[in-house]
Motif scaffolding. Structure first.
Motif, mmCIF file in Angstrom:
data_model
loop_
_atom_site.group_PDB
_atom_site.id
_atom_site.type_symbol
_atom_site.label_atom_id
_atom_site.label_comp_id
_atom_site.label_asym_id
_atom_site.label_seq_id
_atom_site.Cartn_x
_atom_site.Cartn_y
_atom_site.Cartn_z
ATOM 1 N N GLY A 109 -13.171 13.076 81.077
ATOM 2 C CA GLY A 109 -13.129 13.426 79.827
ATOM 3 C C GLY A 109 -14.668 13.647 79.327
ATOM 4 N N GLU A 110 -15.605 13.266 79.631
ATOM 5 C CA GLU A 110 -16.885 13.558 79.272
ATOM 6 C C GLU A 110 -17.341 14.738 79.728
ATOM 7 N N VAL A 111 -17.149 14.969 81.063
ATOM 8 C CA VAL A 111 -17.416 16.343 81.779
ATOM 9 C C VAL A 111 -16.573 17.504 81.039
ATOM 10 N N LEU A 112 -15.077 17.151 81.090
ATOM 11 C CA LEU A 112 -14.404 18.290 80.526
ATOM 12 C C LEU A 112 -14.288 18.751 79.327
ATOM 13 N N SER A 113 -14.572 18.000 78.472
ATOM 14 C CA SER A 113 -14.738 18.078 77.163
ATOM 15 C C SER A 113 -15.829 18.756 76.554
ATOM 16 N N ARG A 114 -16.918 18.958 77.375
ATOM 17 C CA ARG A 114 -18.140 19.593 76.969
ATOM 18 C C ARG A 114 -18.255 21.278 77.338
ATOM 19 N N PRO A 115 -18.828 21.854 76.289
ATOM 20 C CA PRO A 115 -18.895 21.556 75.071
ATOM 21 C C PRO A 115 -17.622 21.986 74.237
ATOM 22 N N GLN A 116 -17.039 20.915 73.775
ATOM 23 C CA GLN A 116 -15.820 21.176 72.899
ATOM 24 C C GLN A 116 -14.677 21.915 73.658
ATOM 25 N N LYS A 117 -14.405 21.929 74.780
ATOM 26 C CA LYS A 117 -13.387 22.476 75.570
ATOM 27 C C LYS A 117 -12.164 21.834 75.501
ATOM 28 N N GLU A 118 -10.959 22.604 75.473
ATOM 29 C CA GLU A 118 -9.475 21.891 75.260
ATOM 30 C C GLU A 118 -8.953 21.737 76.757
ATOM 31 N N TRP A 119 -8.446 20.682 76.843
ATOM 32 C CA TRP A 119 -7.728 20.206 77.989
ATOM 33 C C TRP A 119 -6.379 19.283 77.873
#
Ligand SMILES: NC(=O)c1ccc[n+]([C@@H]2O[C@H](COP(=O)([O-])OP(=O)(O)OC[C@H]3O[C@@H](n4cnc5c(N)ncnc54)[C@H](OP(=O)(O)O)[C@@H]3O)[C@@H](O)[C@H]2O)c1
Length: 183
Positions: free
Chosen positions: A97-107
């Protein structure tokens, strides 16, 4: 550009889910420890060219984080994650989550959980930054006996859950709970 998916624990009961995602047009990264098993997932697919194999032990958080950073740097944003992670590795989802959400990305996360999640739902890791979908694997109630789901039933159920995109989806039955099979 193709959508990207990550399947953690992909070389067991989620094999057909990974192959289905590739068929839907996703670039699919599959995670497991054994590279040979991941190759089998890819080679049995009608779209082997859509696969990236990531052979690692998800207990090694630093290594997992680095692999995720490299994957996102190479492929771009990952929109969909399907995970089957043993309870011994609580750091996996926060790390991803830390990597995928950066910067404010939706998944979207489809978190596959065992039947116990019906009675004790796992806590959604704080600040994980995704749209969370829980998939609970139940059992099959026969007239006399109950049994656990087969890998085929699990894969089909997980595919239905992804298509339904509900916050919670149950594969098989979870009630009557007393009829849950013994191990
Ligand atoms: N309610 C139900 O009916 C129910 C619920 C749960 C399970 N089951 C059944 O139980 C069977 C066995 O379950 P299982 O947990 O062994 O699941 P599995 O889906 O057969 O395999 C686990 C997956 O996670 C990977 N994995 C395991 N440890 C890992 C690690 N430390 N790092 C990275 N990847 C890792 C495995 O690959 P590597 O081994 O290569 O790492 C594999 O891809 C399933 O096949 C299913 O049929 C049924």
């Amino acid at each position: 550009m193709a959508q990207k998916a990550l399947v953690v624990g992909a070389s067991g009961m989620l094999t057909e889910v990974a192959r289905w995602l590739a068929k839907q047009g996703y670039e699919v990264t599959v995670v497991g420890r054994n590279r040979g098993k991941l190759e089998e997932v890819r080679d049995g697919s009608s779209h082997p060219e859509s696969f990236t194999l990531l052979a690692l032990d998800y207990h090694q958080s630093d290594y997992l984080r680095e692999a995720m950073e490299q994957l996102v740097a190479k492929q771009g944003h990952i929109q969909l994650v399907v995970s089957w992670i043993h309870q011994t590795a609580p750091e996996v989802l926060p790390t991803i989550g830390e990597v995928l959400s950066r910067p404010q990305k939706e998944w979207n996360l489809y978190h596959v959980c065992g039947s116990r999640a019906w009675r004790n739902p796992p806590v959604v890791p704080e600040g994980i930054g995704c749209t969370y979908h829980r998939i609970i694997l139940g059992f099959v109630c026969g007239e006399k006996e109950s049994r656990w789901l087969t890998n085929g039933e699990i894969a089909q159920g997980v595919i239905q859950a992804i298509q339904a995109a509900e916050p919670q989806f149950i594969v098989g039955s979870v009630e009557p709970w007393e009829r849950r099979p013994s191990y």
